[in-house]
Write a protein that holds these residues in place. Structure first.
Motif, PDB file in Angstrom:
ATOM      1  N   LYS A  52      81.759  47.254  -9.267  1.00  0.00           N
ATOM      2  CA  LYS A  52      81.117  46.185 -10.051  1.00  0.00           C
ATOM      3  C   LYS A  52      82.004  44.991 -10.356  1.00  0.00           C
ATOM      4  O   LYS A  52      81.522  43.947 -10.791  1.00  0.00           O
ATOM      5  N   THR A  53      83.311  45.155 -10.181  1.00  0.00           N
ATOM      6  CA  THR A  53      84.233  44.127 -10.679  1.00  0.00           C
ATOM      7  C   THR A  53      85.351  43.863  -9.680  1.00  0.00           C
ATOM      8  O   THR A  53      85.831  44.786  -9.025  1.00  0.00           O
ATOM      9  N   ILE A  54      85.770  42.608  -9.602  1.00  0.00           N
ATOM     10  CA  ILE A  54      86.965  42.234  -8.837  1.00  0.00           C
ATOM     11  C   ILE A  54      87.865  41.464  -9.787  1.00  0.00           C
ATOM     12  O   ILE A  54      87.429  40.471 -10.384  1.00  0.00           O
ATOM     13  N   ARG A  55      89.079  41.933  -9.956  1.00  0.00           N
ATOM     14  CA  ARG A  55      90.013  41.232 -10.832  1.00  0.00           C
ATOM     15  C   ARG A  55      91.122  40.636  -9.982  1.00  0.00           C
ATOM     16  O   ARG A  55      91.705  41.306  -9.145  1.00  0.00           O
ATOM     17  N   VAL A  56      91.414  39.355 -10.200  1.00  0.00           N
ATOM     18  CA  VAL A  56      92.505  38.679  -9.514  1.00  0.00           C
ATOM     19  C   VAL A  56      93.463  38.161 -10.572  1.00  0.00           C
ATOM     20  O   VAL A  56      93.070  37.382 -11.449  1.00  0.00           O
ATOM     21  N   ARG A  57      94.692  38.641 -10.506  1.00  0.00           N
ATOM     22  CA  ARG A  57      95.727  38.192 -11.440  1.00  0.00           C
ATOM     23  C   ARG A  57      95.265  38.326 -12.895  1.00  0.00           C
ATOM     24  O   ARG A  57      95.493  37.441 -13.728  1.00  0.00           O
ATOM     25  N   GLY A  58      94.562  39.433 -13.161  1.00  0.00           N
ATOM     26  CA  GLY A  58      94.156  39.704 -14.530  1.00  0.00           C
ATOM     27  C   GLY A  58      92.872  39.034 -14.968  1.00  0.00           C
ATOM     28  O   GLY A  58      92.415  39.238 -16.089  1.00  0.00           O
ATOM     29  N   HIS A  59      92.277  38.252 -14.074  1.00  0.00           N
ATOM     30  CA  HIS A  59      91.035  37.562 -14.418  1.00  0.00           C
ATOM     31  C   HIS A  59      89.858  38.155 -13.652  1.00  0.00           C
ATOM     32  O   HIS A  59      89.991  38.537 -12.490  1.00  0.00           O
ATOM     33  N   ASP A  60      88.720  38.179 -14.309  1.00  0.00           N
ATOM     34  CA  ASP A  60      87.510  38.643 -13.645  1.00  0.00           C
ATOM     35  C   ASP A  60      87.029  37.551 -12.685  1.00  0.00           C
ATOM     36  O   ASP A  60      86.680  36.446 -13.123  1.00  0.00           O
ATOM     37  N   LEU A  61      87.040  37.858 -11.409  1.00  0.00           N
ATOM     38  CA  LEU A  61      86.717  36.837 -10.398  1.00  0.00           C
ATOM     39  C   LEU A  61      85.354  36.214 -10.653  1.00  0.00           C
ATOM     40  O   LEU A  61      85.191  34.983 -10.596  1.00  0.00           O
ATOM     41  N   VAL A  62      84.369  37.055 -10.941  1.00  0.00           N
ATOM     42  CA  VAL A  62      82.993  36.564 -11.080  1.00  0.00           C
ATOM     43  C   VAL A  62      82.797  35.831 -12.400  1.00  0.00           C
ATOM     44  O   VAL A  62      82.219  34.739 -12.444  1.00  0.00           O
ATOM     45  N   GLU A  63      83.300  36.431 -13.475  1.00  0.00           N
ATOM     46  CA  GLU A  63      83.036  35.863 -14.803  1.00  0.00           C
ATOM     47  C   GLU A  63      83.907  34.658 -15.132  1.00  0.00           C
ATOM     48  O   GLU A  63      83.505  33.786 -15.891  1.00  0.00           O
ATOM     49  N   GLU A  64      85.116  34.631 -14.566  1.00  0.00           N
ATOM     50  CA  GLU A  64      86.058  33.611 -15.021  1.00  0.00           C
ATOM     51  C   GLU A  64      86.463  32.591 -13.964  1.00  0.00           C
ATOM     52  O   GLU A  64      87.015  31.542 -14.306  1.00  0.00           O
ATOM     53  N   LEU A  65      86.244  32.913 -12.687  1.00  0.00           N
ATOM     54  CA  LEU A  65      86.836  32.043 -11.656  1.00  0.00           C
ATOM     55  C   LEU A  65      85.796  31.357 -10.768  1.00  0.00           C
ATOM     56  O   LEU A  65      85.829  30.134 -10.606  1.00  0.00           O
ATOM     57  N   ILE A  66      84.899  32.105 -10.163  1.00  0.00           N
ATOM     58  CA  ILE A  66      83.916  31.477  -9.265  1.00  0.00           C
ATOM     59  C   ILE A  66      83.069  30.480 -10.046  1.00  0.00           C
ATOM     60  O   ILE A  66      82.470  30.832 -11.059  1.00  0.00           O
ATOM     61  N   GLY A  67      83.038  29.263  -9.577  1.00  0.00           N
ATOM     62  CA  GLY A  67      82.253  28.239 -10.255  1.00  0.00           C
ATOM     63  C   GLY A  67      82.998  27.565 -11.383  1.00  0.00           C
ATOM     64  O   GLY A  67      82.506  26.597 -11.965  1.00  0.00           O
ATOM     65  N   GLN A  68      84.186  28.069 -11.685  1.00  0.00           N
ATOM     66  CA  GLN A  68      84.946  27.452 -12.764  1.00  0.00           C
ATOM     67  C   GLN A  68      86.288  26.921 -12.272  1.00  0.00           C
ATOM     68  O   GLN A  68      86.701  25.837 -12.685  1.00  0.00           O
ATOM     69  N   ALA A  69      86.947  27.677 -11.428  1.00  0.00           N
ATOM     70  CA  ALA A  69      88.233  27.211 -10.900  1.00  0.00           C
ATOM     71  C   ALA A  69      87.999  26.415  -9.618  1.00  0.00           C
ATOM     72  O   ALA A  69      87.093  26.707  -8.834  1.00  0.00           O
ATOM     73  N   THR A  70      88.843  25.408  -9.408  1.00  0.00           N
ATOM     74  CA  THR A  70      88.861  24.739  -8.109  1.00  0.00           C
ATOM     75  C   THR A  70      89.743  25.558  -7.160  1.00  0.00           C
ATOM     76  O   THR A  70      90.493  26.447  -7.588  1.00  0.00           O
ATOM     77  N   PHE A  71      89.669  25.221  -5.881  1.00  0.00           N
ATOM     78  CA  PHE A  71      90.538  25.876  -4.900  1.00  0.00           C
ATOM     79  C   PHE A  71      91.995  25.774  -5.327  1.00  0.00           C
ATOM     80  O   PHE A  71      92.745  26.756  -5.260  1.00  0.00           O
TER      81      PHE A  71
END
Lengths: 257, 257, 257, 257
Positions: free
Chosen positions: C17-36
């Motif tokens: 259900k979850t992918i964490r990258v460097r301690g962050h939830d990829l779906v909840e915190e990064l996709i759509g929020q972080a730039t490349f």
């Protein structure tokens, strides 16, 4: 406006009816007459090789082709699994590992042998100097030592015997043996000459330039990797490797920063 | 928890004193005794090759090694210039061009030959069908035609003659010749069998699986590329190539959008 | 029996259900929020980047992406033509040219800046020493000079201005400027700081380790090469390049040996 | 004599003082002003991107960058260990795995969406037809299903939400959703849209040509791999991986033949 001097190539030319490689007619003189190893030497040196050159290059190519599930082989198998329609990419991925860590020691050893052969003070004094400066720097001598093949790399005496059974000048082999004696004396214990050290001496004996010695390993390994690709196609290991590695290396949580 | 079945490998194993490749002791049985081509066949097929297999594989390896300043060679020379300390990367860059456009036709031709050999209606009827369907689709038949070697690729008859001088079953060669006859009949003109077509038949005769035939070309080309790297190191062409290409392809201004 | 210490990874972990990258939830915190660029910095450094880091890394990535028909681009176009179904191989072939000759000077310049910053005698004295020892050795100073952009590389002042408009420590930029002053003084003429020199200083300011600076160029160039592949697919140049190079480099006959 | 038509390039041109990319002055208009993602879109499409294009491409690039110790990552770490002085080769080795098995499904899914959007009978009928023909052939539908992320790939709804929050035509997303509904109906169970399926729809919405979609993954992964190389340089895993794999895959003796 061109500013660079125009280069030429002496390797090959062709027209509709003829292909010439290194001055020889490919169809009339080479296909069906030359072996791969003879053709490789012709391509590289521009001259028809002697039987001694062929026999020694064959010995090196046979030695370096295969050593089990090495990093190169694992990379090739994984990439083949990921892109099975581009076999050349899987081979290329593995060949990219023919670098300084393992195979590059062949060139490093060849450089030491060249240094000894050019030294005005003679082989023995320079060999001792080389051994001493490596020991002081805490660096391994290129071409010496092996993590598994201890106390001796079994390939080395056989490779040297092949060369000594041939009509070679023997200068590089003599230099390697002198270096070995001085390494043992300076380190106070026996350190094996490994297969890359023996390869450096053998390729030096037949005139392969130090700068492209790594290319001999690349060619040999390319054949080894093709064998692994075929086995991978028949009995896949890549998904198993992936799972095994993923399980063996745990995640170390860090705070989100 | 492992979910993937555990694979095994039959290629090599080693301990401190011994290296075994395909059931043979590398030191005692192979180094100094096997040629590169024999070792490559052992590595790939798991069996000691026959003299016929060796002779035919040598003919293919010699044929494919070199054909002048091809796209692969140009890529290799440019990458060597950009990263001269990583010779393996320059070879890998060129090998990445051993793809579908040129060499891949060997596999395509081999697939047609396999199709013919498995056809219940016999070689001739299936060969005619293959030629017809390619003509209708406007697609070249893999293994036929060459932009420069017209009307005939000079390598082909020589390659076939090498195989016919050996003790081979001859089924793949017969299939290739039948396909050639039907291609000429259906297209209404002579279309040469090219070197990849001949290679497909020869490698089929000695049991090289169609799926790794491209690997034979990769190995052969790796040797060719090492030759070009050495020439590049002695007489650099890369800066000249760069300048020449840059001048030959003009910039086409577009409006800033 | 394992002999190697077990490593861990702090980069990523996942379950169904979850992918964490460097301690962050990829779906909840990064996709759509972080730039490349933000994601690249998080991936590389393990920390959420500051706006200054992002802006400066963007400036370097934008600068290095494209410079016309370079050796890397030519290699990529040729390999794409040879293996059009394996786009990744064409990009890889070009990236293999991000080596010591051109881009590697970024790391070389970064090493000089680190040397200066660690020098007990201060920036000026060490900069002078560096310039003198390069001049004496007849070697170019990494990060200085450009064959076409003379007397000044137009990218450099702009890159430095971007960094100076941000809240950076400024130590690497100060070191680069001091080195530039000493190079001009020692050589007795103005030698431009080039874009790799400016990149070294900018990446140093935002804490990119010298050892992976080349990776920034690899990422930037990968995007540039994808652009060239698309143009090649729409307006092919590879066959023209091949023919042009083949005609421009004549065959130099040698006697058959 | 040239026989090939002369191509042109619209990507870049430069003189001593100026570098123009896609009609824009690199120094005056792009460095310090464009982000990497904006520059990549300009490079690829020839046009300044809209904020919507940038936001959606960022979402795809962020999604695909990292997924733990994948085959590409393992290959990159092994090759970096073997050739640490050629970082670009380690990245290239991993990128060679961005092939048909995993990432290539993005292009396959995009082709299905294009087929649906061009179908005269409408989305629903063609989607049903696609699902049926894949089920009958026993083949997975590209862009659907995931070995670990079951029943749903958590990235997909987030990616679609990012696009739906933007001003996009929505045709590719509608097609993907229709295909999903028909896949579920035809297979009689829920099959997740995976991240490559969602990527295909998102990249379709912003006009990235299907033929270079794989290039987006290549760029994203190149950044991910650089992160792994840095971790590898700080905490080496390659020797451990080698030993682990070698021990996990036993040798299967064969009789010497």
């Amino acid at each position: 406006m061109r500013t660079k001097p125009q280069p030429t190539t002496a390797i090959a030319t062709s027209d509709s009816k003829t292909i010439r490689v290194r001055g020889h007619d490919l169809v009339e003189e080479l296909i069906g007459q030359a072996t791969f190893t003879e053709m490789f030497l012709l391509q590289l040196t521009g001259k028809r090789p002697t039987p001694t050159q062929v026999r020694i290059l064959d010995a090196v190519l046979v030695t370096l082709m295969e050593h089990g599930l090495t990093p190169s082989v694992i990379a090739t198998r994984l990439i083949y699994h990921s892109a099975p329609d581009a076999l050349q990419a899987a081979v290329a991925a593995g060949l990219l590992g023919v670098g300084t860590t393992f195979i590059g020691t062949m060139e490093g050893c060849a450089a030491l042998l060249e240094e000894m052969l050019a030294a005005p003070e003679g082989l023995e004094a320079r060999a001792r100097d080389i051994a001493l400066r490596h020991k002081e720097a805490g660096k391994p001598v290129h071409g010496f030592g092996h993590p598994h093949h201890k106390p001796d790399d079994p390939r080395t005496p056989r490779m040297l015997a092949v060369a000594e059974g041939q009509d070679v000048p023997g200068r590089h082999i003599a230099a390697l043996k002198m270096l070995s004696a001085q390494v043992d004396a300076v380190y106070g214990r026996h350190v094996t000459i490994n297969a890359t050290g023996a390869s450096a001496a053998l390729l030096g004996e037949i005139g392969i330039p130090q700068k492209v010695m790594r290319g001999v390993a690349v060619v040999s390994r390319s054949a080894g990797l093709v064998g692994h690709i075929y086995e991978e196609s028949q009995q896949p290991s890549a998904a198993f490797i992936w799972e095994t590695v993923d399980e063996a290396i745990p995640y170390r949580a860090q705070d989100a920063a």
